[in-house]
Scaffold this active site. Structure first.
Site, PDB file in Angstrom:
ATOM      1  N   ASP A 113     -13.974  36.928  33.996  1.00 52.54           N
ATOM      2  CA  ASP A 113     -14.350  35.809  34.855  1.00 52.54           C
ATOM      3  C   ASP A 113     -15.688  36.176  35.519  1.00 52.54           C
ATOM      4  O   ASP A 113     -16.743  36.032  34.912  1.00 52.54           O
ATOM      5  CB  ASP A 113     -13.211  35.584  35.852  1.00 52.54           C
ATOM      6  CG  ASP A 113     -13.320  34.284  36.613  1.00 52.54           C
ATOM      7  OD1 ASP A 113     -14.441  33.840  36.866  1.00 52.54           O
ATOM      8  OD2 ASP A 113     -12.285  33.707  36.976  1.00 52.54           O
ATOM      9  N   ARG A 117       3.507  33.905  32.837  1.00 56.80           N
ATOM     10  CA  ARG A 117       2.942  34.915  31.925  1.00 56.80           C
ATOM     11  C   ARG A 117       3.645  34.887  30.566  1.00 56.80           C
ATOM     12  O   ARG A 117       3.073  35.220  29.549  1.00 56.80           O
ATOM     13  CB  ARG A 117       3.093  36.322  32.521  1.00 56.80           C
ATOM     14  CG  ARG A 117       2.247  36.602  33.744  1.00 56.80           C
ATOM     15  CD  ARG A 117       2.239  38.089  34.038  1.00 56.80           C
ATOM     16  NE  ARG A 117       1.813  38.406  35.385  1.00 56.80           N
ATOM     17  CZ  ARG A 117       0.544  38.609  35.761  1.00 56.80           C
ATOM     18  NH1 ARG A 117      -0.421  38.501  34.871  1.00 56.80           N
ATOM     19  NH2 ARG A 117       0.256  38.917  37.002  1.00 56.80           N
ATOM     20  N   PHE A 164      -8.364  26.700  35.342  1.00 58.26           N
ATOM     21  CA  PHE A 164      -7.354  27.712  35.647  1.00 58.26           C
ATOM     22  C   PHE A 164      -6.324  27.730  34.532  1.00 58.26           C
ATOM     23  O   PHE A 164      -5.729  26.706  34.210  1.00 58.26           O
ATOM     24  CB  PHE A 164      -6.691  27.427  36.995  1.00 58.26           C
ATOM     25  CG  PHE A 164      -6.023  28.645  37.539  1.00 58.26           C
ATOM     26  CD1 PHE A 164      -6.734  29.550  38.323  1.00 58.26           C
ATOM     27  CD2 PHE A 164      -4.704  28.922  37.233  1.00 58.26           C
ATOM     28  CE1 PHE A 164      -6.132  30.703  38.789  1.00 58.26           C
ATOM     29  CE2 PHE A 164      -4.096  30.075  37.701  1.00 58.26           C
ATOM     30  CZ  PHE A 164      -4.812  30.968  38.476  1.00 58.26           C
ATOM     31  N   GLU A 190      -8.537  43.369  27.777  1.00 64.66           N
ATOM     32  CA  GLU A 190      -8.401  42.551  28.991  1.00 64.66           C
ATOM     33  C   GLU A 190      -8.002  41.128  28.597  1.00 64.66           C
ATOM     34  O   GLU A 190      -8.354  40.663  27.506  1.00 64.66           O
ATOM     35  CB  GLU A 190      -9.758  42.593  29.714  1.00 64.66           C
ATOM     36  CG  GLU A 190      -9.875  41.784  30.966  1.00 64.66           C
ATOM     37  CD  GLU A 190      -8.951  42.205  32.092  1.00 64.66           C
ATOM     38  OE1 GLU A 190      -7.739  41.991  31.950  1.00 64.66           O
ATOM     39  OE2 GLU A 190      -9.442  42.693  33.122  1.00 64.66           O
ATOM     40  N   ASP A 191      -7.278  40.444  29.460  1.00 64.41           N
ATOM     41  CA  ASP A 191      -6.921  39.060  29.140  1.00 64.41           C
ATOM     42  C   ASP A 191      -8.096  38.113  29.365  1.00 64.41           C
ATOM     43  O   ASP A 191      -8.350  37.230  28.552  1.00 64.41           O
ATOM     44  CB  ASP A 191      -5.680  38.592  29.925  1.00 64.41           C
ATOM     45  CG  ASP A 191      -5.846  38.718  31.430  1.00 64.41           C
ATOM     46  OD1 ASP A 191      -6.786  39.414  31.882  1.00 64.41           O
ATOM     47  OD2 ASP A 191      -5.028  38.141  32.166  1.00 64.41           O
TER      48      ASP A 191
HETATM   49  C1  PRP Z   1      -7.486  38.890  36.445  1.00 58.59           C
HETATM   50  C2  PRP Z   1      -7.724  39.230  34.997  1.00 58.59           C
HETATM   51  C3  PRP Z   1      -8.843  40.221  35.056  1.00 58.59           C
HETATM   52  C4  PRP Z   1      -9.630  39.780  36.258  1.00 58.59           C
HETATM   53  C5  PRP Z   1     -10.828  38.997  35.804  1.00 58.59           C
HETATM   54  O1  PRP Z   1      -6.653  39.863  36.962  1.00 58.59           O
HETATM   55  O2  PRP Z   1      -6.583  39.771  34.398  1.00 58.59           O
HETATM   56  O3  PRP Z   1      -8.369  41.535  35.254  1.00 58.59           O
HETATM   57  O4  PRP Z   1      -8.775  38.941  37.049  1.00 58.59           O
HETATM   58  O5  PRP Z   1     -11.579  38.584  36.896  1.00 58.59           O
HETATM   59  P1  PRP Z   1     -13.070  39.046  37.188  1.00 58.59           P
HETATM   60  O6  PRP Z   1     -13.835  39.049  35.884  1.00 58.59           O
HETATM   61  O7  PRP Z   1     -13.553  37.982  38.137  1.00 58.59           O
HETATM   62  O8  PRP Z   1     -13.041  40.390  37.830  1.00 58.59           O
HETATM   63  P2  PRP Z   1      -5.721  39.653  38.239  1.00 58.59           P
HETATM   64  O9  PRP Z   1      -6.388  40.327  39.410  1.00 58.59           O
HETATM   65  O10 PRP Z   1      -5.376  38.207  38.387  1.00 58.59           O
HETATM   66  O11 PRP Z   1      -4.440  40.520  37.883  1.00 58.59           O
HETATM   67  P3  PRP Z   1      -3.340  40.346  36.744  1.00 58.59           P
HETATM   68  O12 PRP Z   1      -3.978  40.785  35.439  1.00 58.59           O
HETATM   69  O13 PRP Z   1      -2.258  41.274  37.182  1.00 58.59           O
HETATM   70  O14 PRP Z   1      -2.898  38.908  36.712  1.00 58.59           O
END
Ligand code: PRP
Length: 184
Positions: A102, A164, A151, A98-99
């Site tokens: 949060d 990205r 952010f 995962e990136d």
């Molecule tokens: C972001 C990120 C994680 C998630 C983390 O995804 O890549 O998947 O939010 O947030 P959390 O811990 O509060 O659940 P996003 O929905 O922005 O999609 P993306 O990866 O396509 O940018």
């Protein structure tokens, strides 16, 4: 990104060094085993591409996508899977990539979903960890960098699907960026 509302948080050289360390740790921990690396789209695609190429153990790759209801910079709490993995999880050593963690809601949902499919093991490797933002008590097994609130974009992470592709990671002011876009 030629505006003043961004600051470099991680340079490409720091990222590269840390990714190699993580790959070394993962390769040692899974020595003699094969892993099924599952990237969480879209944000993880660049981190996963670097991580998988730095491993020294056999690895298969797949992707999953989850979305939270609601727009903006906050997870709403309700997670849905919008793309499932295609490979069989049963009996595999799953490593979710995962990136960013949060609130923890996305990974909690993905881990629970994949654990229900009888894997041999499930671990999580997150590039970034915003520990202070948790809504659920979630811990990743491998973490690249921890950060406070803020952010961030670049290295797979977006703001409204922009940035990205940037090789560094930046902290931006989302309010300032909204203003910049409105002025264009
Ligand atoms: C972001 C990120 C994680 C998630 C983390 O995804 O890549 O998947 O939010 O947030 P959390 O811990 O509060 O659940 P996003 O929905 O922005 O999609 P993306 O990866 O396509 O940018």
């Amino acid at each position: 990104m030629a505006d003043s509302s961004k600051k470099v948080f991680l340079q490409p050289s720091e990222i590269s060094r840390r990714v190699k360390e993580l790959a070394g740790e993962i390769s040692r921990d899974y020595a003699g085993e094969e892993i099924l690396m599952i990237g969480v789209l879209k944000g993880a695609f660049i981190f996963m591409a670097d991580l998988v190429r730095a491993l020294s153990i056999p690895c298969q790759t797949d992707f999953i996508r989850a979305a939270s209801y609601g727009a903006g910079t906050e997870s709403s709490g309700k997670i849905v899977m919008t793309k499932d993995v295609e490979l069989v999880v049963d009996g595999r050593n799953v490593l979710i990539v995962e990136d960013i963690v949060d609130s923890g809601l996305t990974l909690q949902y993905i881990v629970d979903t994949l654990k229900a499919r009888n894997p041999k093991s499930v671990k999580v490797c997150a590039f970034l960890d915003k520990r202070s933002r948790r809504k659920v008590p979630f811990e990743a097994d491998y973490v690249g960098f921890t950060m406070d609130d803020g952010f961030i974009v670049g290295y797979g992470l977006d703001f409204n699907e922009q940035y990205r592709y940037l090789p560094a990671v930046y902290v931006i002011d989302p309010v300032g960026h909204h203003k910049n876009e409105e002025q264009q």
